[in-house]
Design a protein around this motif. Structure first.
Motif, PDB file in Angstrom:
ATOM      1  N   ILE A 206       0.843  -1.203   0.000  1.00 55.94           N
ATOM      2  CA  ILE A 206       0.000   0.000   0.000  1.00 55.94           C
ATOM      3  C   ILE A 206       0.874   1.247   0.000  1.00 55.94           C
ATOM      4  CG2 ILE A 206      -1.679   1.331   1.336  1.00 55.94           C
ATOM      5  CD1 ILE A 206      -2.739  -1.371   2.393  1.00 55.94           C
ATOM      6  N   HIS A 207       1.879   1.270   0.860  1.00 55.06           N
ATOM      7  CA  HIS A 207       2.790   2.416   0.928  1.00 55.06           C
ATOM      8  C   HIS A 207       3.508   2.615  -0.398  1.00 55.06           C
ATOM      9  CE1 HIS A 207       6.191   4.934   2.110  1.00 55.06           C
ATOM     10  NE2 HIS A 207       5.517   5.253   3.195  1.00 55.06           N
ATOM     11  N   ARG A 208       3.978   1.526  -0.972  1.00 52.57           N
ATOM     12  CA  ARG A 208       4.726   1.613  -2.231  1.00 52.57           C
ATOM     13  C   ARG A 208       3.843   2.136  -3.364  1.00 52.57           C
ATOM     14  NH1 ARG A 208       6.125  -3.105  -2.117  1.00 52.57           N
ATOM     15  NH2 ARG A 208       4.717  -4.069  -3.624  1.00 52.57           N
ATOM     16  N   ARG A 209       2.606   1.641  -3.444  1.00 55.61           N
ATOM     17  CA  ARG A 209       1.729   2.049  -4.542  1.00 55.61           C
ATOM     18  C   ARG A 209       1.337   3.525  -4.441  1.00 55.61           C
ATOM     19  NH1 ARG A 209      -2.521  -2.929  -4.598  1.00 55.61           N
ATOM     20  NH2 ARG A 209      -2.069  -2.849  -2.375  1.00 55.61           N
ATOM     21  N   ILE A 210       1.299   4.060  -3.223  1.00 56.32           N
ATOM     22  CA  ILE A 210       0.925   5.466  -3.055  1.00 56.32           C
ATOM     23  C   ILE A 210       2.135   6.384  -3.158  1.00 56.32           C
ATOM     24  CG2 ILE A 210       0.059   7.166  -1.389  1.00 56.32           C
ATOM     25  CD1 ILE A 210      -1.927   5.090  -0.436  1.00 56.32           C
ATOM     26  N   PHE A 211       3.231   6.024  -2.493  1.00 58.00           N
ATOM     27  CA  PHE A 211       4.369   6.942  -2.386  1.00 58.00           C
ATOM     28  C   PHE A 211       5.529   6.640  -3.332  1.00 58.00           C
ATOM     29  CE2 PHE A 211       2.488   7.173   1.968  1.00 58.00           C
ATOM     30  CZ  PHE A 211       2.074   8.497   1.892  1.00 58.00           C
TER      31      PHE A 211
END
Length: 343
Positions: A206-211
């Protein structure tokens, strides 16, 4: 305002309750909290047997397209006004998420106001407009996804939160707390995050896909902004950025590319307030950030038709970019003592 019982009655909580046509909308230029709360709630309501459509007043960053239900989102455009109006006329219930006043949803505002459908507000911004039949409003909540999670739990349906819904809710919680580093990161925030993580969501993904999903154009725009456009005024502990429409076009800026840039200005040593002023042709949009007790919400509300939270607020101006910049600079002396006293 926490009208849980009223919301329960509106959506129907018994097996014999008839399915309803429900529309969910959120603020213009939706962020992860807006889309996470909207799509998370949509997923839950569909599990309850309702027919649900999410309609956004504008488009939103591609870094949010991974959320479950994204493919069915209707993005409002003038050419589909008639079909959206028909949708409003046929809906039974409208959920308004992550905004406190109908002018935050642009052209959808009058449609929602005039719709015969019952309306539910779920939001954590201050001073909500009184247009809803029921509301789950709590300005102490860190995010609107926190409120959606609270609603589902209060209705006794925590077991309906699956991984796709949990991912949407976690995304909004994570981003609106600044990855759990802002002052709104409470014990309740961590407890909610823990419950979502226990459902086996992939937090790092989730973090990777957003940031970590940044285009080369966005990196080049950021480099230009930091090298050429960042101005620091130590006498006010203030830093700001201005961006013209021509500059945005030069770097092929897309929706969401300027998101978070104001935080770079705030991270400058000694700065306690930051702003970014962006020329969107129809108006100048301003994002404010601050630390400590200095309220950018109060400043924005008083001078730029804005609102939000104490340390994160938005504003608008019908003046030119240069005139808006001069107006902002002209009011700084009013706040100098407050700014210098803030740590």
């Amino acid at each position: 305002m926490q009208d849980i019982d009223a919301i329960s009655a509106l959506i129907g909580q018994t097996p014999s309750s008839p399915a309803q046509t429900i529309l969910i909308t959120t603020h213009q230029n939706p962020d992860a909290d807006a889309m996470g709360s909207s799509l998370g709630l949509a997923g839950y309501l569909r599990k309850k047997g309702h027919r649900v459509t999410v309609v956004t007043p504008t488009d939103y960053p591609q870094s949010l397209y991974w959320m479950s239900g994204n493919d069915e989102v209707v993005v409002f455009e003038e050419k589909i006004r008639a079909s959206v109006s028909q949708m409003m006329a046929e809906t039974d219930l409208i959920f308004c998420l992550d905004f406190s006043a109908l002018d935050r949803i642009k052209d959808l505002g009058p449609m929602v106001r005039q719709s015969r459908a019952r309306k539910v507000l779920i939001d954590h911004h201050l001073e909500p407009e009184s247009f809803a039949d029921a509301a789950l409003w709590d300005p102490t909540a860190a995010s609107t996804t926190e409120l959606v999670f609270r609603l589902i739990v209060e209705l006794g349906d925590k077991n309906l939160i699956d991984v796709p819904i949990a991912e949407c809710l976690y995304a909004g919680l994570m981003t609106d707390t600044g990855s759990f580093r802002h002052s709104n990161t409470t014990g309740n925030v961590h407890r909610m995050a823990a419950e979502l993580v226990d459902l086996k969501i992939d937090v790092s993904s989730i973090h990777r896909r957003i940031f970590d999903n940044v285009s080369l154009d966005k990196f080049r725009l950021l480099g230009y902004v930091l090298n050429e456009k960042l101005k620091v005024l130590p006498e006010y502990k203030f830093a700001y950025i201005t961006l013209t429409d021509a500059e945005l076009k030069q770097y092929r800026s897309k929706t969401g590319d300027t998101e978070g840039m104001v935080n770079y200005a705030l991270s400058v040593d000694g700065v306690v307030m930051a702003a970014i002023l962006i020329d969107r042709l129809d108006e100048i949009r301003i994002s404010f950030r601050s630390i400590g007790n200095f309220s950018v919400r109060d400043l924005s509300s008083a001078h730029f038709n804005g609102g939000g939270h104490r340390n994160a607020a938005g504003g608008r101006s019908s003046l030119s970019l240069q005139e808006t910049e001069q107006k902002l600079l002209s009011i700084l002396p009013q706040y100098q003592q407050q700014l210098l006293a803030t740590f």
